[in-house]
Design an enzyme around this catalytic site. Structure first.
Site, mmCIF file in Angstrom:
data_model
loop_
_atom_site.group_PDB
_atom_site.id
_atom_site.type_symbol
_atom_site.label_atom_id
_atom_site.label_comp_id
_atom_site.label_asym_id
_atom_site.label_seq_id
_atom_site.Cartn_x
_atom_site.Cartn_y
_atom_site.Cartn_z
ATOM 1 N N ALA A 66 6.674 -73.475 -3.691
ATOM 2 C CA ALA A 66 8.019 -73.996 -3.912
ATOM 3 C C ALA A 66 7.925 -75.513 -3.923
ATOM 4 O O ALA A 66 7.001 -76.098 -3.334
ATOM 5 C CB ALA A 66 8.939 -73.530 -2.787
ATOM 6 N N GLY A 111 4.869 -69.958 -2.625
ATOM 7 C CA GLY A 111 5.601 -69.228 -3.671
ATOM 8 C C GLY A 111 4.706 -68.822 -4.833
ATOM 9 O O GLY A 111 5.009 -67.858 -5.547
ATOM 10 N N GLU A 114 3.061 -65.722 -3.708
ATOM 11 C CA GLU A 114 4.110 -64.696 -3.699
ATOM 12 C C GLU A 114 4.461 -64.242 -5.118
ATOM 13 O O GLU A 114 4.710 -63.056 -5.358
ATOM 14 C CB GLU A 114 5.351 -65.242 -2.974
ATOM 15 N N GLU A 134 2.962 -72.069 4.385
ATOM 16 C CA GLU A 134 4.302 -72.481 4.826
ATOM 17 C C GLU A 134 4.348 -72.924 6.281
ATOM 18 O O GLU A 134 5.063 -73.854 6.640
ATOM 19 C CB GLU A 134 5.314 -71.338 4.605
HETATM 20 N N1 COA Z 1 5.872 -79.198 -4.304
HETATM 21 C C1 COA Z 1 6.079 -80.369 -4.907
HETATM 22 N N2 COA Z 1 5.114 -81.130 -5.426
HETATM 23 C C2 COA Z 1 3.861 -80.661 -5.337
HETATM 24 C C3 COA Z 1 3.547 -79.445 -4.727
HETATM 25 C C4 COA Z 1 4.626 -78.691 -4.198
HETATM 26 N N3 COA Z 1 4.452 -77.489 -3.616
HETATM 27 N N4 COA Z 1 2.206 -79.254 -4.773
HETATM 28 C C5 COA Z 1 1.700 -80.319 -5.411
HETATM 29 N N5 COA Z 1 2.695 -81.176 -5.761
HETATM 30 C C6 COA Z 1 2.566 -82.448 -6.458
HETATM 31 C C7 COA Z 1 1.997 -83.556 -5.566
HETATM 32 O O1 COA Z 1 3.018 -84.109 -4.767
HETATM 33 C C8 COA Z 1 1.467 -84.495 -6.604
HETATM 34 O O2 COA Z 1 2.538 -85.209 -7.164
HETATM 35 P P1 COA Z 1 2.426 -86.828 -7.404
HETATM 36 O O3 COA Z 1 1.265 -86.984 -8.376
HETATM 37 O O4 COA Z 1 3.739 -87.202 -7.989
HETATM 38 O O5 COA Z 1 2.115 -87.415 -6.062
HETATM 39 C C9 COA Z 1 0.937 -83.564 -7.694
HETATM 40 O O6 COA Z 1 1.636 -82.333 -7.514
HETATM 41 C C10 COA Z 1 -0.539 -83.300 -7.595
HETATM 42 O O7 COA Z 1 -0.835 -82.815 -6.301
HETATM 43 P P2 COA Z 1 -1.887 -83.491 -5.287
HETATM 44 O O8 COA Z 1 -1.473 -83.158 -3.902
HETATM 45 O O9 COA Z 1 -2.051 -84.938 -5.622
HETATM 46 O O10 COA Z 1 -3.216 -82.700 -5.693
HETATM 47 P P3 COA Z 1 -4.485 -82.455 -4.748
HETATM 48 O O11 COA Z 1 -5.566 -81.926 -5.660
HETATM 49 O O12 COA Z 1 -4.799 -83.650 -3.908
HETATM 50 O O13 COA Z 1 -4.039 -81.282 -3.737
HETATM 51 C C11 COA Z 1 -2.992 -79.176 -3.126
HETATM 52 C C12 COA Z 1 -3.720 -80.002 -4.237
HETATM 53 C C13 COA Z 1 -2.511 -77.888 -3.750
HETATM 54 C C14 COA Z 1 -3.959 -78.900 -1.986
HETATM 55 C C15 COA Z 1 -1.798 -80.014 -2.598
HETATM 56 O O14 COA Z 1 -1.023 -80.454 -3.713
HETATM 57 C C16 COA Z 1 -0.878 -79.225 -1.691
HETATM 58 O O15 COA Z 1 -1.207 -78.994 -0.532
HETATM 59 N N6 COA Z 1 0.320 -78.834 -2.211
HETATM 60 C C17 COA Z 1 1.309 -78.147 -1.425
HETATM 61 C C18 COA Z 1 0.950 -76.714 -1.208
HETATM 62 C C19 COA Z 1 1.986 -76.029 -0.329
HETATM 63 O O16 COA Z 1 2.146 -76.311 0.843
HETATM 64 N N7 COA Z 1 2.702 -75.060 -0.932
HETATM 65 C C20 COA Z 1 3.658 -74.249 -0.250
HETATM 66 C C21 COA Z 1 5.010 -74.824 -0.352
HETATM 67 S S1 COA Z 1 6.185 -73.825 0.567
#
Ligand code: COA
Length: 260
Positions: A66, A111, A114, A134
């Site tokens: 999400a 999500g 999911e 989460e």
């Molecule tokens: N919601 C909103 N934005 C997200 C996102 C999410 N769930 N996951 C990634 N993004 C965005 C980042 O903020 C970043 O945006 P920016 O370039 O404007 O800063 C872009 O996507 C790229 O992600 P980034 O974190 O820079 O890539 P990474 O390779 O360093 O890390 C992940 C990848 C997947 C490990 C990391 O993005 C992450 O932990 N995301 C969240 C995962 C999460 O907790 N999901 C469950 C949500 S309930």
């Protein structure tokens, strides 16, 4: 229909839906969820669509969850509403009556995991990663993770993923039954489509009823599940496709199903 956050096309009965926010790792914001609801309604009603392939844009993520920027400002009332909206969209996809295969091309987190679980089958690329992170954000899954994950991989393994929030790789996901197949990234869409087309070569009503029986049967007693299966068996015996399938076998030819 045109979508702003999804790519959508139908080729020879297969609808390909691509969640298209690669710069945000295809995170599910309110627009994506609304459009997913719309596209599922289209899948349900359009006769030309016989099956669905669901994937994410780019090479890095299926869906990274999400949209956390939206979650950050929610309160209890809109938080619950967000969860229930997402749950209903995913449930509708799961019950759309047509086989849905997820082609998981990278991160499938929160999500995203999911959503993949709401699909009937999952094919993952070797670089895919799965997780329910989460709890790391101080929340729990909201789009069915606590319900579908234990059903797919068992309570103990599900709790490990749900409570640690740690990711697992594609090989581990296959080992524990979270994905059906793991393939090289450059073969992902072709392999997922081939799997879907193997299903689509079968009787469409039979496929629909099997999905329905397994979906409902998991929640029924053995007796009630067996009755549902027998009722489906009887109903399918009234179809032209059943005559065609059995006749084709005796005539040693390939069956041509019409969905009737
Ligand atoms: N919601 C909103 N934005 C997200 C996102 C999410 N769930 N996951 C990634 N993004 C965005 C980042 O903020 C970043 O945006 P920016 O370039 O404007 O800063 C872009 O996507 C790229 O992600 P980034 O974190 O820079 O890539 P990474 O390779 O360093 O890390 C992940 C990848 C997947 C490990 C990391 O993005 C992450 O932990 N995301 C969240 C995962 C999460 O907790 N999901 C469950 C949500 S309930």
């Amino acid at each position: 229909m045109a979508y702003s956050t999804l790519l959508f096309d139908v080729t020879d009965g297969v609808a390909r839906i691509t969640i298209n926010r690669p710069d945000k790792l295809n995170a599910l914001n309110a627009t994506v969820m609304r459009e997913l609801g719309e596209v599922v309604a289209q899948v349900e009603t359009e006769q030309a669509i016989r099956g669905v392939l669901l994937t994410g844009a780019g090479s890095k993520a299926f869906v990274a969850g999400a949209d956390i920027t939206e979650l950050a400002s929610q309160g209890p009332v809109d938080g619950k509403a967000r969860a229930q909206l997402g749950q209903s969209v995913f449930r509708r996809l799961e019950r759309c009556g047509k086989p849905v295969v997820a082609a998981v091309n990278g991160f499938a987190l929160g999500g995203g995991c999911e959503l993949a679980m709401a699909c009937h089958l999952r094919v993952a690329s070797e670089n895919a990663k799965f997780g329910q992170p989460e709890v790391k954000l101080g929340i729990g899954p909201g789009y069915g993770g606590t319900v579908r994950l234990p059903r797919l991989i068992g309570k103990g393994r599900a709790l490990e993923m749900l409570l640690t929030g740690e990711m697992i790789d594609a090989a581990e996901a296959q080992r524990i039954g979270l994905v059906n197949r793991v393939v090289p990234a450059d073969r992902l869409l072709a392999e997922a489509e081939a799997l879907l087309r193997t299903i689509l070569a079968n009787g469409p009503l039979a496929v629909r009823f099997v999905i329905e029986a397994v979906d409902a049967g998991l929640e029924l007693s053995v007796e009630d599940g067996l009755l549902l299966e027998a009722n489906h068996f009887g109903l399918l015996s009234a179809t032209a496709d059943m005559r065609e399938g059995t006749t084709a076998f005796t005539e040693k030819r390939k069956a041509v199903f019409t969905g009737g």
